[in-house]
Write an enzyme that holds these catalytic residues in place. Structure first.
Site, PDB file in Angstrom:
ATOM      1  N   ARG A 117      58.703  49.827  49.584  1.00 21.83           N
ATOM      2  CA  ARG A 117      58.758  48.474  50.127  1.00 21.83           C
ATOM      3  C   ARG A 117      59.870  47.643  49.491  1.00 21.83           C
ATOM      4  NH1 ARG A 117      52.409  46.521  50.797  1.00 21.83           N
ATOM      5  NH2 ARG A 117      51.686  48.384  51.910  1.00 21.83           N
ATOM      6  N   ASP A 136      49.341  44.116  43.346  1.00 21.42           N
ATOM      7  CA  ASP A 136      49.655  44.123  44.763  1.00 21.42           C
ATOM      8  C   ASP A 136      51.172  44.049  44.892  1.00 21.42           C
ATOM      9  OD1 ASP A 136      49.387  44.168  47.494  1.00 21.42           O
ATOM     10  OD2 ASP A 136      48.461  42.208  47.659  1.00 21.42           O
ATOM     11  N   ASP A 159      49.768  38.712  44.644  1.00 21.41           N
ATOM     12  CA  ASP A 159      51.207  38.936  44.555  1.00 21.41           C
ATOM     13  C   ASP A 159      51.804  37.926  43.581  1.00 21.41           C
ATOM     14  OD1 ASP A 159      51.407  40.851  46.925  1.00 21.41           O
ATOM     15  OD2 ASP A 159      50.507  39.090  47.856  1.00 21.41           O
ATOM     16  N   ASP A 167      55.763  38.676  48.867  1.00 15.98           N
ATOM     17  CA  ASP A 167      55.335  38.856  50.251  1.00 15.98           C
ATOM     18  C   ASP A 167      55.837  37.698  51.098  1.00 15.98           C
ATOM     19  OD1 ASP A 167      54.017  41.172  49.630  1.00 15.98           O
ATOM     20  OD2 ASP A 167      52.055  40.520  50.354  1.00 15.98           O
TER      21      ASP A 167
END
Length: 424
Positions: A301, A244, A205, A248
């Site tokens: 997301r 990815d 990430d 996060d």
């Protein structure tokens, strides 16, 4: 080649500084989201002169992070830091991280579903060599950010290319005015058991908040940049996914404010809570505020939430017609409040898609507008997708909001003020 890093002395009278003093020493304003709870978020505000650094290469950046050693520190990023570069800035390629004996062509031959099937995860020599290659790349592109640190871009063009910042098990970090571009994985893994037809999965990430507290992420831009998914090949009939997430927040991270950023042109954008099984770690944590961010041309997301009390308000969602999945993912024990956001949605996209039910959890949606008109997102979702009916009322009322704007004004405010290079 050894790298010697020295702190940047204060400029002589009449010289211009390399970054705004206000930006370097700024702390999160009182009441500005969850990162203002239980103490302030000050980052490197109190750094002494010997812990203020300006870096122009990835190697210098790594050295500055190491030198900070949890002392209040400011790291100024100037120009482009290319994570795939050596100690003197020479570019590296994926070939430089291949473990001896690894062959992508052989990997494809060994794990072709016509040979391997879809019932078992891949294993064997080439998978082991792929994992070893990925580990070598990870050691190069991942860096750990210490506590009590501010990382701030200098001017309008500061960029971290291909890098992955890990804010892991620390407190009090500020990250501002940077473009995070293309944290791509040279060695994606084929998982034939992921879904009906398998998937290529990657790590790295752009920014990971792992078990950390009091983090402010402000006025940054996150993008796939030079390697958009639209230009990636397909193998075994599935996209060769080399990215990815962009951000996060996982493993008990808590008290986070994400403000005035741009997240654009990406698939798996923001994940808050990465497993339904982490009840002992995540329950009561993952408190995150997202406000005045632009989410543009994303698949999904924005964010997907498990467990956390997440407050998403005054964000602008610019929805793409092709490939759009959803914006708000309602996951296990999540308590999402999504209020006074603005959506720009093209014709042909069902508004019920804005919410996605992953698990049974309540959600609060009020005061949102779509193309300038009020829309009850929950009611529309339940009407259009009755098999995924969601329950109302997340069960809490956010109070840590520095300012709340009329949602009709949000597109102009956010599009004009969010992202790297717009920090005043």
């Amino acid at each position: 080649m050894a790298l010697t890093l020295t702190a940047l002395a204060a400029p002589a009278q009449g010289q211009s500084r390399t970054a705004s003093p206000a930006a370097e020493r700024a702390a999160l304003p009182a009441g500005d989201g969850w990162a203002a709870e239980s103490g302030s978020t000050t980052g490197g505000r109190d750094a002494t002169a010997d812990h203020v650094y300006t870096v122009t290469t990835w190697a210098e950046f790594r050295a500055a992070l190491s030198a900070a050693e949890d002392n209040p520190s400011v790291i100024r990023v100037k120009g482009t830091l290319d994570a795939l570069s050596d100690s003197v800035g020479n570019p590296l390629t994926c070939k430089d991280y291949e473990a001896k004996g690894y062959s992508f062509e052989q990997y494809l031959a060994d794990y072709d579903p016509a040979v391997w099937g879809y019932d078992e995860e891949v294993s064997g020599e080439q998978e082991d060599l792929r994992a070893a290659s990925a580990k070598l790349q990870g050691a190069q592109v991942k860096v750990n950010v210490p506590a009590n640190t501010t990382i701030v871009g200098v001017g309008r063009n500061a960029r971290i290319l291909g890098g992955s910042l890990q804010v892991r098990d620390v407190d009090n970090v500020i990250i501002r005015n940077l473009t995070f571009e293309d944290a791509f994985n040279c060695f994606p893994q084929w998982d034939p058991t992921d879904g009906a037809y398998g998937e290529w999965n990657s790590e790295y990430d752009n920014l990971v908040l792992y078990g950390s507290t009091h983090v402010w992420v402000d006025h940054n831009t996150f993008t796939d940049g030079r390697h958009p998914d639209s230009e990636q090949p397909y193998y075994f009939g599935r996209l060769y996914q080399q990215h990815d997430g962009e951000l996060d927040v996982v493993r008990g991270a808590d008290l986070v404010t994400v403000s005035w950023n741009v997240f654009k042109e990406h698939d798996k954008t923001i994940l808050i809570g990465n497993s339904d099984s982490l009840t002992a770690v995540d329950r009561g944590k993952l408190r995150v505020t997202l406000h005045h961010n632009q989410f543009k041309n994303l698949k999904e997301r924005a964010p997907r939430v498990r467990f956390g009390q997440v407050d998403a308000y005054n964000n602008h969602y610019v929805v793409q017609k092709s490939g759009y999945g959803y914006s708000f993912g309602i996951g296990f024990e999540s308590k999402l409040v999504a209020e006074k956001n603005a959506f720009t949605v093209p014709k042909g996209v069902g508004l019920g898609q804005i919410l996605k039910k992953w698990s049974d959890a309540p959600v609060t949606t009020s005061g949102n507008v779509v193309n300038g008109k009020p829309v009850d997102l929950l009611a529309v979702h339940n009407a259009e997708i009755p098999e995924e009916t969601l329950r109302p009322d997340a069960g809490w009322t956010p109070v840590l909001r520095a300012s709340v704007d009329n949602p009709r004004a949000v597109p102009g405010l956010v599009d004009g003020g969010a992202g790297a290079g717009k920090l005043h």
